[in-house]
Design a protein around this motif. Structure first.
Motif, PDB file in Angstrom:
ATOM      1  N   UNK A 186       0.719  -1.357   0.023  1.00 24.40           N
ATOM      2  CA  UNK A 186       0.227   0.046   0.010  1.00 24.40           C
ATOM      3  C   UNK A 186       0.824   1.257  -0.072  1.00 24.40           C
ATOM      4  N   UNK A 187       0.653   2.287  -1.000  1.00 26.30           N
ATOM      5  CA  UNK A 187       1.526   3.572  -0.934  1.00 26.30           C
ATOM      6  C   UNK A 187       0.539   4.488  -0.171  1.00 26.30           C
ATOM      7  N   UNK A 188       1.368   5.252   0.557  1.00 26.63           N
ATOM      8  CA  UNK A 188       0.687   6.175   1.515  1.00 26.63           C
ATOM      9  C   UNK A 188       1.142   7.575   1.061  1.00 26.63           C
ATOM     10  N   UNK A 189       0.372   8.650   1.404  1.00 26.54           N
ATOM     11  CA  UNK A 189       0.578   9.884   0.958  1.00 26.54           C
ATOM     12  C   UNK A 189       1.805  10.707   1.690  1.00 26.54           C
ATOM     13  N   UNK A 190       2.370  11.605   1.266  1.00 24.48           N
ATOM     14  CA  UNK A 190       3.308  12.388   1.870  1.00 24.48           C
ATOM     15  C   UNK A 190       2.979  12.456   3.274  1.00 24.48           C
ATOM     16  N   UNK A 191       4.124  12.589   4.019  1.00 23.51           N
ATOM     17  CA  UNK A 191       3.954  12.937   5.661  1.00 23.51           C
ATOM     18  C   UNK A 191       3.110  11.881   6.383  1.00 23.51           C
ATOM     19  N   UNK A 192       2.837  10.681   5.873  1.00 22.36           N
ATOM     20  CA  UNK A 192       2.025   9.968   6.551  1.00 22.36           C
ATOM     21  C   UNK A 192       3.052   9.445   7.760  1.00 22.36           C
ATOM     22  N   UNK A 193       4.128   9.197   7.576  1.00 25.98           N
ATOM     23  CA  UNK A 193       4.978   8.424   8.809  1.00 25.98           C
ATOM     24  C   UNK A 193       5.444   9.595   9.787  1.00 25.98           C
ATOM     25  N   UNK A 194       5.300  10.883   9.406  1.00 26.19           N
ATOM     26  CA  UNK A 194       5.507  11.816  10.295  1.00 26.19           C
ATOM     27  C   UNK A 194       4.228  12.027  11.412  1.00 26.19           C
ATOM     28  N   UNK A 195       2.976  11.885  10.736  1.00 17.76           N
ATOM     29  CA  UNK A 195       2.010  11.710  11.449  1.00 17.76           C
ATOM     30  C   UNK A 195       1.958  10.226  12.418  1.00 17.76           C
ATOM     31  N   UNK A 196       2.489   9.486  11.908  1.00 16.62           N
ATOM     32  CA  UNK A 196       2.738   8.015  12.650  1.00 16.62           C
ATOM     33  C   UNK A 196       3.696   8.507  14.093  1.00 16.62           C
ATOM     34  N   UNK A 197       4.548   9.068  13.727  1.00 18.61           N
ATOM     35  CA  UNK A 197       5.614   9.583  14.609  1.00 18.61           C
ATOM     36  C   UNK A 197       5.005  10.170  16.048  1.00 18.61           C
ATOM     37  N   UNK A 198       3.995  11.122  15.332  1.00 19.54           N
ATOM     38  CA  UNK A 198       3.420  11.997  16.350  1.00 19.54           C
ATOM     39  C   UNK A 198       2.404  11.348  17.083  1.00 19.54           C
ATOM     40  N   UNK A 199       1.565  10.252  16.545  1.00 22.12           N
ATOM     41  CA  UNK A 199       0.851   9.273  17.216  1.00 22.12           C
ATOM     42  C   UNK A 199       1.686   8.577  18.268  1.00 22.12           C
ATOM     43  N   UNK A 200       2.887   7.960  17.940  1.00 23.26           N
ATOM     44  CA  UNK A 200       3.631   7.401  18.862  1.00 23.26           C
ATOM     45  C   UNK A 200       4.032   7.898  19.954  1.00 23.26           C
TER      46      UNK A 200
END
Length: 475
Positions: A430-444
């Motif tokens: 699954x390809x995710x949009x730009x900034x998705x993993x930055x959002x994931x880090x914020x959730x973590x």
């Protein structure tokens, strides 16, 4: 004595010459580097002495932790030496430590809380080593701090100015600091408080580079700089090059790191891949063997917890009596849907091979999920789900998607056997949009039991984190 007087005069000179003429900037930079080189030579001698008698140095480090323990009540009585300490205090895992300390509102042992002599030594030796290998990176005005908190020690704040940092520190957000830094044509290096924050900056720079260049060209923060914006855009199109981590040997193709005998107190737990039984007895720095793998165990004065970090290292050399290691994997970052064990290193090798076969694609970040977490089997065999953030591609053909599964079968015979029997289904991408993993880090980071900086998992075990990425899928 002369260097000491110059050191004391530098802040005064900075005030007297507020216009910062070029000759003064150059003078301050040269004097600062002479002071740094002198102090770095002293720290190098201290490192040499401590590593030549690593056993004694480790004993002293442990005694220091015991005397300055922030939670002495948790210590069994009678612990005054290394042997008693290792025999009476049990090993704990990072997750256990974070759970306990979140209740007490304390920082976990892996937090960046080591100051004083150890931090000064690491900072100075790192800078001098970097300057030898890449001298242009630390020339006047070539570096900038892009996080509100500086990585520099509070005891030497003048060095930030004497070495010609581009951006002044202040209560600003990372994006504004980055934009200010990028406006300088002499920029060569970015600094951040933690490695995770620096990674986010570089990922954001790749994802939002065009928007940042447009802001510089239009003069969002002042004077329009179209020529500088064009330079930035050209550099971004060439892709990243240079050093992403710092050690005493940055010129080597694979990162190698010295484990020093100071604080935190380091033990190594023997690790054997594929074995079911875990070792219970740790080794000290002087007892490890070359080419063998070990899990790192750290103890600091904050909690005096013998914490198993889950990071596995391989001994690749020695510096006097201390091991030089290379990080190989993280425990707990394994995929298993049918009893197989696909560790982080194995999967990343297969992923790199697959991405190399996708024309124009560059992998920015990824995370994996076992299909049961997403409840996405739909009657099919259990399988791996992979979320990726790519640059250069917004869609993948079925043929290209299948290449990851084929590469994984090549590097993992056990996985290949399960695929041929039909016990495990093909990998889904699954390809995710730009900034998705930055959002994931914020959730973590928002999790109460999260470490600081938050550890970025490659395998997501919690459904709400997997769903967070699922909602940002674009292809």
């Amino acid at each position: 004595m002369l260097l000491l007087w110059l050191l004391l005069l530098l802040p005064l000179l900075a005030v007297l010459w507020q216009q910062k003429p070029s000759w003064l900037i150059l003078l301050r930079h040269q004097v600062a580097w002479r002071v740094l080189a002198w102090e770095a030579a002293c720290q190098q001698r201290k490192l040499q002495q401590s590593t030549l008698r690593a056993g004694q140095s480790q004993q002293q480090a442990l005694l220091w932790c015991l005397k300055r323990a922030q939670s002495p009540c948790c210590l069994p009585r009678g612990i005054t030496d290394m042997s008693t300490f290792r025999n009476q205090l049990p090993l704990t895992k990072t997750s256990q430590v974070q759970e306990e300390e979140s209740k007490e509102q304390l920082l976990p042992p892996s937090s960046p809380q080591y100051h004083g002599e150890a931090s000064l030594q690491a900072t100075l030796l790192g800078l001098v080593t970097l300057n030898k290998v890449y001298p242009e990176v630390l020339s006047p005005g070539s570096s900038a701090c892009v996080t509100p908190t500086s990585p520099w020690l509070g005891s030497v704040p003048w060095l930030r100015h004497a070495l010609g940092r581009v951006s002044p520190l202040g209560a600003k957000d990372t994006r504004t600091l980055l934009l200010e830094a990028l406006m300088s044509s002499g920029l060569r290096a970015l600094e951040a408080w933690t490695a995770v924050e620096l990674l986010d900056v570089f990922v954001g720079l790749e994802a939002d580079g065009k928007e940042l260049a447009e802001a510089i060209a239009s003069g969002k923060l002042g004077t329009p700089l179209p020529s500088r914006a064009a330079e930035l855009q050209e550099a971004l199109e060439q892709g990243p090059r240079g050093v992403m981590a710092l050690n005493l040997w940055p010129e080597q193709p694979q990162g190698s790191y010295l484990l020093p005998p100071g604080i935190p107190f380091i033990e190594l737990l023997p690790f054997k891949e594929g074995t079911q039984e875990e070792a219970t007895s740790t080794l000290l720095l002087t007892d490890v063997q070359r080419k063998e793998e070990y899990e790192l165990v750290l103890t600091d004065h904050a909690s005096l917890t013998r914490c198993r970090l889950g990071d596995v290292v391989q001994v690749v050399g020695a510096y006097n009596q201390c091991p030089v290691v290379r990080f190989t994997r993280r425990l707990g970052q394994t995929l298993s849907v049918r009893g197989e064990v696909t560790d982080e290193n194995t999967f990343s090798v297969a992923l790199a091979q697959a991405v190399g076969q996708w024309p124009g694609a560059k992998l920015l970040d990824y995370a994996c999920v076992e299909s049961g977490i997403l409840d996405s089997c739909d009657g099919s065999a259990p399988h791996y789900e992979v979320f990726m953030e790519l640059r250069g591609l917004r869609n993948l053909s079925e043929e290209n998607r299948d290449k990851l599964d084929h590469c994984l079968q090549e590097v993992s015979p056990h996985y290949k056997s399960l695929r041929h029997r039909g016990s495990v289904g093909p990998v889904k991408i699954h390809l995710v949009g730009p900034g998705s993993f930055r959002v994931l880090r914020e959730a973590l980071a928002a999790c109460p039991s999260s470490s600081f900086p938050p550890e970025m998992p490659r395998v997501l075990r919690l459904s709400h984190l997997a769903q967070l990425l699922w909602k940002r899928v674009i292809s």
